[in-house]
Design a protein around this motif. Structure first.
Motif, PDB file in Angstrom:
ATOM      1  N   ILE A  98      67.765  18.768  77.724  1.00 53.92           N
ATOM      2  CA  ILE A  98      69.140  18.334  78.010  1.00 53.92           C
ATOM      3  C   ILE A  98      70.013  19.580  78.206  1.00 53.92           C
ATOM      4  CG2 ILE A  98      69.104  16.032  76.993  1.00 53.92           C
ATOM      5  CD1 ILE A  98      70.094  17.198  74.384  1.00 53.92           C
ATOM      6  N   GLY A  99      69.401  20.581  78.818  1.00 47.69           N
ATOM      7  CA  GLY A  99      70.080  21.844  79.062  1.00 47.69           C
ATOM      8  C   GLY A  99      70.714  21.921  80.437  1.00 47.69           C
ATOM      9  N   THR A 153      70.329  27.365  64.629  1.00 47.16           N
ATOM     10  CA  THR A 153      71.493  26.533  64.926  1.00 47.16           C
ATOM     11  C   THR A 153      71.132  25.070  64.764  1.00 47.16           C
ATOM     12  OG1 THR A 153      73.267  26.097  66.513  1.00 47.16           O
ATOM     13  CG2 THR A 153      71.038  26.286  67.421  1.00 47.16           C
ATOM     14  N   TRP A 154      72.137  24.270  64.460  1.00 45.67           N
ATOM     15  CA  TRP A 154      71.947  22.823  64.367  1.00 45.67           C
ATOM     16  C   TRP A 154      73.295  22.131  64.523  1.00 45.67           C
ATOM     17  CZ3 TRP A 154      71.931  26.287  60.465  1.00 45.67           C
ATOM     18  CH2 TRP A 154      72.797  26.079  59.399  1.00 45.67           C
ATOM     19  N   ALA A 155      73.257  20.962  65.115  1.00 46.67           N
ATOM     20  CA  ALA A 155      74.443  20.112  65.182  1.00 46.67           C
ATOM     21  C   ALA A 155      74.590  19.384  63.849  1.00 46.67           C
ATOM     22  CB  ALA A 155      74.304  19.105  66.320  1.00 46.67           C
ATOM     23  N   TYR A 156      75.836  19.198  63.405  1.00 38.77           N
ATOM     24  CA  TYR A 156      76.027  18.460  62.162  1.00 38.77           C
ATOM     25  C   TYR A 156      76.921  17.234  62.306  1.00 38.77           C
ATOM     26  CZ  TYR A 156      80.491  21.038  61.521  1.00 38.77           C
ATOM     27  OH  TYR A 156      81.744  21.572  61.675  1.00 38.77           O
ATOM     28  N   ASP A 157      77.564  17.079  63.465  1.00 36.50           N
ATOM     29  CA  ASP A 157      78.389  15.879  63.649  1.00 36.50           C
ATOM     30  C   ASP A 157      78.765  15.731  65.117  1.00 36.50           C
ATOM     31  OD1 ASP A 157      79.718  13.581  62.927  1.00 36.50           O
ATOM     32  OD2 ASP A 157      81.536  14.599  62.234  1.00 36.50           O
ATOM     33  N   PHE A 158      79.013  14.482  65.514  1.00 35.90           N
ATOM     34  CA  PHE A 158      79.552  14.153  66.824  1.00 35.90           C
ATOM     35  C   PHE A 158      80.633  13.102  66.621  1.00 35.90           C
ATOM     36  CE2 PHE A 158      75.226  15.563  67.719  1.00 35.90           C
ATOM     37  CZ  PHE A 158      75.420  16.442  68.778  1.00 35.90           C
ATOM     38  N   THR A 182      77.291  10.459  74.676  1.00 33.25           N
ATOM     39  CA  THR A 182      76.462   9.263  74.605  1.00 33.25           C
ATOM     40  C   THR A 182      75.616   9.270  73.328  1.00 33.25           C
ATOM     41  OG1 THR A 182      74.599  10.272  75.776  1.00 33.25           O
ATOM     42  CG2 THR A 182      76.313   9.221  77.122  1.00 33.25           C
ATOM     43  N   PRO A 183      75.262   8.097  72.814  1.00 29.80           N
ATOM     44  CA  PRO A 183      74.391   8.033  71.626  1.00 29.80           C
ATOM     45  C   PRO A 183      73.062   8.747  71.845  1.00 29.80           C
ATOM     46  CG  PRO A 183      75.388   5.886  72.052  1.00 29.80           C
ATOM     47  CD  PRO A 183      75.715   6.751  73.226  1.00 29.80           C
ATOM     48  N   GLU A 184      72.556   8.717  73.078  1.00 27.36           N
ATOM     49  CA  GLU A 184      71.279   9.362  73.374  1.00 27.36           C
ATOM     50  C   GLU A 184      71.378  10.883  73.202  1.00 27.36           C
ATOM     51  OE1 GLU A 184      71.490   5.416  75.058  1.00 27.36           O
ATOM     52  OE2 GLU A 184      72.794   7.155  75.373  1.00 27.36           O
ATOM     53  N   ILE A 185      72.467  11.467  73.676  1.00 25.73           N
ATOM     54  CA  ILE A 185      72.664  12.907  73.541  1.00 25.73           C
ATOM     55  C   ILE A 185      72.815  13.280  72.069  1.00 25.73           C
ATOM     56  CG2 ILE A 185      74.271  14.799  73.972  1.00 25.73           C
ATOM     57  CD1 ILE A 185      72.569  14.245  76.353  1.00 25.73           C
ATOM     58  N   ALA A 186      73.642  12.542  71.346  1.00 28.53           N
ATOM     59  CA  ALA A 186      73.855  12.832  69.928  1.00 28.53           C
ATOM     60  C   ALA A 186      72.549  12.727  69.144  1.00 28.53           C
ATOM     61  CB  ALA A 186      74.902  11.882  69.355  1.00 28.53           C
ATOM     62  N   ALA A 187      71.771  11.705  69.425  1.00 22.89           N
ATOM     63  CA  ALA A 187      70.517  11.498  68.698  1.00 22.89           C
ATOM     64  C   ALA A 187      69.505  12.596  68.996  1.00 22.89           C
ATOM     65  CB  ALA A 187      69.939  10.136  69.051  1.00 22.89           C
ATOM     66  N   ALA A 188      69.516  13.110  70.231  1.00 21.90           N
ATOM     67  CA  ALA A 188      68.541  14.135  70.616  1.00 21.90           C
ATOM     68  C   ALA A 188      68.675  15.398  69.771  1.00 21.90           C
ATOM     69  CB  ALA A 188      68.700  14.472  72.093  1.00 21.90           C
ATOM     70  N   TYR A 189      69.910  15.718  69.354  1.00 22.54           N
ATOM     71  CA  TYR A 189      70.133  16.928  68.563  1.00 22.54           C
ATOM     72  C   TYR A 189      69.826  16.738  67.082  1.00 22.54           C
ATOM     73  CZ  TYR A 189      72.275  19.301  72.553  1.00 22.54           C
ATOM     74  OH  TYR A 189      72.497  19.896  73.772  1.00 22.54           O
ATOM     75  N   GLN A 190      69.595  15.502  66.646  1.00 22.82           N
ATOM     76  CA  GLN A 190      69.218  15.212  65.260  1.00 22.82           C
ATOM     77  C   GLN A 190      70.136  15.936  64.264  1.00 22.82           C
ATOM     78  OE1 GLN A 190      65.036  16.207  64.918  1.00 22.82           O
ATOM     79  NE2 GLN A 190      64.412  14.499  66.194  1.00 22.82           N
ATOM     80  N   PRO A 191      71.375  15.506  64.163  1.00 23.40           N
ATOM     81  CA  PRO A 191      72.345  16.177  63.281  1.00 23.40           C
ATOM     82  C   PRO A 191      71.846  16.312  61.841  1.00 23.40           C
ATOM     83  CG  PRO A 191      73.448  14.582  64.686  1.00 23.40           C
ATOM     84  CD  PRO A 191      71.980  14.373  64.892  1.00 23.40           C
ATOM     85  N   GLU A 192      72.187  17.456  61.245  1.00 24.33           N
ATOM     86  CA  GLU A 192      71.813  17.762  59.863  1.00 24.33           C
ATOM     87  C   GLU A 192      73.072  18.025  59.040  1.00 24.33           C
ATOM     88  OE1 GLU A 192      68.744  20.798  59.664  1.00 24.33           O
ATOM     89  OE2 GLU A 192      68.185  20.374  61.749  1.00 24.33           O
TER      90      GLU A 192
END
Length: 241
Positions: free
Chosen positions: A41-42, A76-81, A121-131
């Motif tokens: 998704i780059g 790096t990691w996503a933690y929220d959307f 989108t939910p698909e994009i948010a889910a792909a990053y698997q927030p921690e």
């Protein structure tokens, strides 16, 4: 979490053989780009869907500088959307696992056709698997503009500042701002707020404010109408790092 390992290069160090701050920022930027590419998704995905992630703000804490040749691990990691905002942490550590630097960042998901933010989108948010978010003291996203500041010589944006999004790269604003720091000013925190994109041919008008206690330097990089492209704040470190 996504991580990659590297070794500090000669081209990334200063006259004391320590990693420069722009090099640190580039490691962080590269890390999140690598993650997006690995998740497919780059760049190609974003271009196909005419969307982009735009950095809104940084808060970077610099605890210790690695030296030329040191082995480092960047994560790096996503933690929220939420809505069109994405929130992401970063760390850099040495071979012993000691944290050298850590950061928080806020991003906006942009529709390139309309030029406006668009819902993630939910698909994009889910792909990053927030921690879980990193345990740090989180500063506000916005930086207050100083009421008084010393104006510096304006300069034009040139091609070496431009990235694949055709505007000045996030790291370049910080590098430019750091050029106005007093010679003896060592900092342990940098905050940057990006308000609009400067492009090739724009002229940047810098202004600098130093707090009364000499602990904060705020650099505002604006257009000819004094509307900021970016606001960058550096906090003095009590002891050199």
């Amino acid at each position: 979490m996504y991580s990659f390992e590297s070794r500090v290069r000669y081209s990334e160090v200063d006259s004391d053989w320590n990693m420069t701050f722009p090099a640190l920022l580039n490691y962080f930027q590269d890390c999140c780009i690598f993650q997006s590419e690995e998740l497919q998704i780059g760049g190609a995905y974003l271009s196909e869907h005419q969307v982009a992630w735009v950095l809104i703000s940084w808060q970077v804490i610099w605890k210790a500088k690695p030296h030329m040749g040191d082995h480092v691990k960047i994560s790096t990691w996503a933690y929220d959307f939420g809505g069109f905002y994405g929130y992401r942490n970063f760390t850099m550590e040495n071979e012993a696992g000691d944290i050298l630097a850590y950061a928080n960042s806020v991003w906006a998901y942009m529709d390139l056709k309309s030029g406006r933010p668009t819902k993630i989108t939910p698909e994009i948010a889910a792909a990053y698997q927030p921690e879980e978010r990193y345990p740090m003291e989180y500063a506000p996203r916005k930086i207050a503009l100083p009421k008084e500041a010393e104006e510096k010589e304006p300069f034009a944006v040139h091609a070496s500042m431009i990235d694949t999004n055709h505007h000045v790269n996030n790291e370049k604003y910080v590098e430019l701002a750091a050029g106005y720091l007093p010679e003896d000013f060592a900092f342990d925190q940098m905050r940057a707020e990006y308000r609009k994109s400067a492009v090739l041919g724009d002229v940047i008008y810098p202004s600098v404010h130093i707090s009364e206690d000499q602990t904060l330097v705020t650099v505002v990089l604006s257009d000819e109408k004094k509307k900021p492209f970016a606001v960058v704040e550096f906090r003095r470190k009590e002891e050199n790092i």
